[in-house]
Design an enzyme around this catalytic site. Structure first.
Site, mmCIF file in Angstrom:
data_model
loop_
_atom_site.group_PDB
_atom_site.id
_atom_site.type_symbol
_atom_site.label_atom_id
_atom_site.label_comp_id
_atom_site.label_asym_id
_atom_site.label_seq_id
_atom_site.Cartn_x
_atom_site.Cartn_y
_atom_site.Cartn_z
ATOM 1 N N CYS A 2 0.475 -0.697 0.026
ATOM 2 C CA CYS A 2 0.119 -0.522 0.467
ATOM 3 C C CYS A 2 1.064 1.613 -0.304
ATOM 4 O O CYS A 2 2.777 1.281 0.208
ATOM 5 C CB CYS A 2 -0.859 -0.273 1.021
ATOM 6 S SG CYS A 2 -1.759 -1.208 1.302
ATOM 7 N N ARG A 27 1.943 1.655 -6.174
ATOM 8 C CA ARG A 27 2.015 0.074 -4.835
ATOM 9 C C ARG A 27 0.468 0.084 -4.298
ATOM 10 O O ARG A 27 0.798 -1.006 -3.597
ATOM 11 C CB ARG A 27 2.387 1.261 -3.349
ATOM 12 C CG ARG A 27 3.181 1.812 -3.984
ATOM 13 C CD ARG A 27 4.031 2.508 -3.095
ATOM 14 N NE ARG A 27 4.577 1.230 -1.633
ATOM 15 C CZ ARG A 27 5.808 0.905 -1.422
ATOM 16 N NH1 ARG A 27 6.385 1.112 -1.984
ATOM 17 N NH2 ARG A 27 5.594 -0.065 -0.710
ATOM 18 N N TRP A 75 -3.723 -2.044 -1.063
ATOM 19 C CA TRP A 75 -3.725 -2.597 -2.386
ATOM 20 C C TRP A 75 -4.438 -4.035 -0.977
ATOM 21 O O TRP A 75 -3.813 -4.331 0.028
ATOM 22 C CB TRP A 75 -2.377 -3.361 -2.809
ATOM 23 C CG TRP A 75 -2.660 -4.595 -3.506
ATOM 24 C CD1 TRP A 75 -2.106 -5.152 -4.747
ATOM 25 C CD2 TRP A 75 -2.334 -6.121 -2.767
ATOM 26 N NE1 TRP A 75 -2.504 -5.812 -5.226
ATOM 27 C CE2 TRP A 75 -2.237 -6.763 -4.508
ATOM 28 C CE3 TRP A 75 -1.720 -6.882 -1.933
ATOM 29 C CZ2 TRP A 75 -2.285 -8.629 -4.167
ATOM 30 C CZ3 TRP A 75 -1.678 -7.521 -1.796
ATOM 31 C CH2 TRP A 75 -1.757 -9.034 -2.918
ATOM 32 N N ASN A 101 0.622 -0.395 5.510
ATOM 33 C CA ASN A 101 1.365 -1.470 4.931
ATOM 34 C C ASN A 101 1.475 -2.517 5.397
ATOM 35 O O ASN A 101 2.519 -2.089 6.428
ATOM 36 C CB ASN A 101 2.049 -0.572 4.008
ATOM 37 C CG ASN A 101 2.580 -1.500 3.159
ATOM 38 O OD1 ASN A 101 2.253 -2.298 2.863
ATOM 39 N ND2 ASN A 101 3.782 -0.870 2.147
ATOM 40 N N GLY A 102 1.050 -3.202 5.026
ATOM 41 C CA GLY A 102 1.848 -4.694 5.679
ATOM 42 C C GLY A 102 0.595 -5.396 6.044
ATOM 43 O O GLY A 102 -0.900 -6.072 6.060
ATOM 44 N N GLU A 488 9.179 -13.905 -19.887
ATOM 45 C CA GLU A 488 8.967 -12.111 -19.285
ATOM 46 C C GLU A 488 8.347 -12.110 -20.319
ATOM 47 O O GLU A 488 7.332 -11.103 -19.732
ATOM 48 C CB GLU A 488 9.967 -11.980 -19.115
ATOM 49 C CG GLU A 488 10.497 -10.355 -19.219
ATOM 50 C CD GLU A 488 9.702 -10.264 -18.200
ATOM 51 O OE1 GLU A 488 9.907 -8.863 -17.889
ATOM 52 O OE2 GLU A 488 9.605 -10.843 -17.113
ATOM 53 N N LYS A 492 4.519 -10.627 -19.061
ATOM 54 C CA LYS A 492 4.117 -8.957 -19.567
ATOM 55 C C LYS A 492 2.264 -8.955 -19.867
ATOM 56 O O LYS A 492 1.547 -7.880 -19.438
ATOM 57 C CB LYS A 492 5.241 -8.517 -20.548
ATOM 58 C CG LYS A 492 6.492 -8.094 -20.714
ATOM 59 C CD LYS A 492 6.466 -6.442 -19.404
ATOM 60 C CE LYS A 492 6.388 -6.711 -18.103
ATOM 61 N NZ LYS A 492 7.190 -7.468 -17.189
ATOM 62 N N GLU A 495 -0.145 -9.461 -17.111
ATOM 63 C CA GLU A 495 -0.020 -8.966 -16.148
ATOM 64 C C GLU A 495 -0.802 -7.539 -17.254
ATOM 65 O O GLU A 495 -2.308 -7.371 -15.894
ATOM 66 C CB GLU A 495 1.463 -8.591 -15.623
ATOM 67 C CG GLU A 495 2.163 -9.108 -14.818
ATOM 68 C CD GLU A 495 3.641 -8.555 -14.911
ATOM 69 O OE1 GLU A 495 4.401 -8.422 -13.569
ATOM 70 O OE2 GLU A 495 4.018 -8.264 -15.827
ATOM 71 N N HIS A 511 6.378 -31.761 -26.306
ATOM 72 C CA HIS A 511 6.013 -32.338 -25.077
ATOM 73 C C HIS A 511 4.838 -32.196 -24.374
ATOM 74 O O HIS A 511 4.388 -31.724 -22.982
ATOM 75 C CB HIS A 511 6.864 -32.244 -24.322
ATOM 76 C CG HIS A 511 8.469 -32.859 -24.681
ATOM 77 N ND1 HIS A 511 8.561 -34.462 -24.563
ATOM 78 C CD2 HIS A 511 9.699 -32.066 -25.085
ATOM 79 C CE1 HIS A 511 9.333 -34.523 -25.468
ATOM 80 N NE2 HIS A 511 10.143 -33.464 -26.107
ATOM 81 N N LYS A 610 2.879 -2.877 -7.878
ATOM 82 C CA LYS A 610 4.821 -2.293 -8.228
ATOM 83 C C LYS A 610 5.377 -3.024 -7.000
ATOM 84 O O LYS A 610 6.342 -3.982 -7.406
ATOM 85 C CB LYS A 610 5.154 -1.257 -8.182
ATOM 86 C CG LYS A 610 6.412 -1.033 -8.805
ATOM 87 C CD LYS A 610 6.366 -1.698 -10.047
ATOM 88 C CE LYS A 610 7.879 -1.201 -10.449
ATOM 89 N NZ LYS A 610 8.245 -2.113 -12.328
#
Length: 615
Positions: A2, A27, A75, A101-102, A488, A492, A495, A511, A610
């Site tokens: 947050c 955040r 968040w 935050n946490g 990656e 992307k 996301e 496979h 983030k």
């Protein structure tokens, strides 16, 4: 995960806090709130949604006056995103207000105790439990706010960055940190508090970063007092000068931070090797490596721990370290590493990678490795971050602030830095010749210009994005150094566009994933000239025979793949080990343009944040 902002001083708090929340919205952005103290009462407004939603609502609900205030962008962890669960939270009496935050892991047992003592709760959050615990300590033990916060925090298990205000102490904020970042900006007769320095950089360049298990009492016209939460000992505050500037955290004319950061990669890569790589002298100078060369060279193995995009950079580094320096490497998800009772010895070197330097899982892995006697080297972007302070040594990427949630320049600068380390170790180990070493330095120095050239394909990539924006699945394939790039690229796309995508080693396609291929499935294949080219062409033939749509990432002038693929995107030629720095660029742009065309929130994709400061 947050964002926290606080202000106390001679200015109006509201505009400072609102602008700060907008800068910290990367955040967390599922709800937001602000509490202002007007000299008599605490006025609070909060809402589900983004900071823009809060701004529209707040001006209708409460006066925006007051020279003390706190704000929060969330968040969600405990409790769904809604108005009630949004921060700030009042205590039962209404005298205290908190932002947090946490995660408080033992909040349920604390909540039961408080309910038994007559406390009631409006939200589902652990934060409301904490503010009432603080109030309970204050009331029962007749203590001031600072001491009550200290005692309460010694009863909690978890992570936190908090700001607490008591309306009966109108010139004071109490802040504390464990596991989640917290910076205090020091101005002229004013103080700022934030999750990072971006909310206050136009007001002051002087900041204190709290260490874990430290709390600070901030009073107007007095020096800050910092104490250890565990034993109440005083800490001498270390004030450092901030290195970022306002221009770095603004969009600079780009539509999104992500696009700006994609285009910043040539300069970010150059800044990462600047001063460390002296091509004319054929030297790499990195103090963190030089000072600990024996640790690296005598290591039985290197263990790389990271999460998300940083984990992918670690996979590229595994190829580079083993290929050039001939040192065994294992790459671990930090989120799994600490829980599987790993075998770690004093002969191991652990490299921890994190853009923010605050990733909770990576921090936990660092602490475990250190407890086993391993030497821990940090690779991060944020100066003064927790990982920078927790590790035995390390190096910064110097990428500049990355605001977009989907990492781009973090990936390329991490690879650049790890390449420098691998080359330096290879030279020290005698596993690379002088001519090859110099050739690698020359090629790395040319990468920024080659990235610029790759970016010139944006219009072509945008056209490809328009063709495939409505598909439901993508497959990304690569071999060797470019297998992590495939992972990656898929990440992307997931996301920011919410399209399902998977990355695979190209040879693994047969496979299992080959069963998915039909005329509706686009497959992005990284098929550069250096590294298993013929094998990848064979994989493309297998895809073509099953009518899959092929998007090839190829070396300039390629003919063979061009004849087979539906679309090709060219990148300049370079060494195989450096190719990920180029091949990842088209995949970033492809994801970006698909997401924009689908009207996604590119910089703030749903459910993501983030800086992942919770486990």
């Amino acid at each position: 995960m947050c964002g926290i902002v606080g202000y106390i001083g001679h200015r109006e708090a509201y505009p400072i806090i609102l602008k700060g929340l907008k800068r910290l919205e990367y955040r967390g952005y599922d709800s937001a709130g602000i509490a202002l103290y007007d000299g008599n009462e605490i006025k609070l407004s909060k809402t589900k949604g983004k900071v823009a939603d809060l701004e529209q609502r707040l001006v209708k609900e409460i006066p925006t006056t007051g020279k003390l205030g706190i704000g929060h962008t969330r968040w969600a962890t405990h409790g769904v995103p809604n108005d009630v669960n949004s921060h700030p939270h009042y205590s039962n009496s209404g005298n205290l207000v908190i932002i947090h935050n946490g995660i408080i892991e033992n909040y349920e047992s604390l909540k039961k105790e408080l309910i038994n003592r007559g406390y009631t709760f409006k939200s589902d959050t652990d934060t409301e439990v904490l503010v009432n615990l603080i109030e309970d300590v204050m009331t029962n033990q007749n203590l001031k706010l600072g001491k009550a916060v200290q005692i309460a925090l010694n009863q909690v298990v978890g992570a936190y960055a908090i700001v607490v205000f008591d309306k009966n102490k109108p010139n004071e904020l109490v802040v504390a940190k464990l596991g989640s970042p917290l910076a205090i900006g020091i101005g002229e007769d004013e103080f700022f508090v934030a999750s990072d320095a971006s909310p206050f950089i136009e007001f002051t360049k002087n900041a204190i970063y709290l260490e874990d298990e430290e709390m600070a009492i901030i009073r107007l016209n007095k020096e800050i007092k910092i104490r250890k939460i565990k034993d109440d000992s005083l800490v001498n505050p270390y004030i450092q000068e901030l290195q970022i500037n306002l221009e770095q955290i603004e969009k600079g004319g780009y539509d999104h931070f992500m696009l700006k950061e994609i285009y910043e990669q040539p300069s970010a890569i150059k800044d990462t090797y600047r001063g460390r790589m002296l091509v004319d002298e054929a030297i790499i100078k990195m103090a963190g490596v030089e000072d600990n060369m024996k640790k690296f060279l005598n290591a039985n193995r290197i263990i790389i721990v990271a999460c998300g995009t940083s984990w992918h950079a670690g996979l590229v580094a595994e190829y580079i370290f083993e290929d050039l320096a001939r040192i065994p490497v294992e790459v671990e998800y930090a989120s799994e590493f600490r829980y599987r009772n790993p075998v770690i010895t004093e002969k191991d070197v652990v490299i921890a990678i994190s853009q923010s330097g605050e990733t909770a899982d990576t921090l936990a892995a660092i602490k475990l490795a250190k407890s086993k006697g391993a030497f821990v080297f940090g690779v991060c972007n944020v100066v003064g971050s927790s990982i920078a302070r927790e590790t035995n040594a390390g190096a910064y990427t110097h990428a500049g602030p990355e605001i977009g949630v989907a990492s781009t320049k973090a990936f390329t600068t991490q690879i650049t830095l790890l390449t420098l380390i691998a080359l330096r170790l290879a030279r020290a180990n005698g596993t690379i010749s002088s001519s090859d070493f110099r050739h690698h330095l020359i090629e790395l120095e040319m990468i920024p210009e080659k990235v610029k050239k790759t970016l010139e394909s944006e219009a072509h990539i945008k056209m490809i994005a328009d063709i495939y924006k409505d598909v439901h699945h993508f497959l990304y394939l690569g071999r060797g150094y470019n297998f992590p790039v495939a992972l990656e690229g898929a990440l992307k796309l997931k996301e920011i566009s919410y399209i399902h995508a998977e990355g695979y080693p190209a040879a693994e396609m047969k496979h299992g994933p080959i069963a998915l291929i039909d005329e509706n499935m686009p497959i992005v294949v990284i098929a550069t000239k250096r590294g298993h080219y013929e094998k990848v062409v064979s994989n493309i033939q297998e895809i073509k025979s099953r009518k899959g749509k092929i998007i090839g990432i190829v070396t300039e002038g390629d003919v063979e793949v061009k004849a087979l693929a539906d679309h090709v995107i060219e990148v300049p030629e370079t060494l195989e080990s450096l190719s990920p720095l180029l091949t990842t660029i088209p995949l970033q742009l492809l994801s970006y343009h698909i997401a924009v065309m689908l009207n996604r929130n590119v910089d703030q994709p749903r459910n993501l944040a983030k800086s992942v400061t919770v486990e």
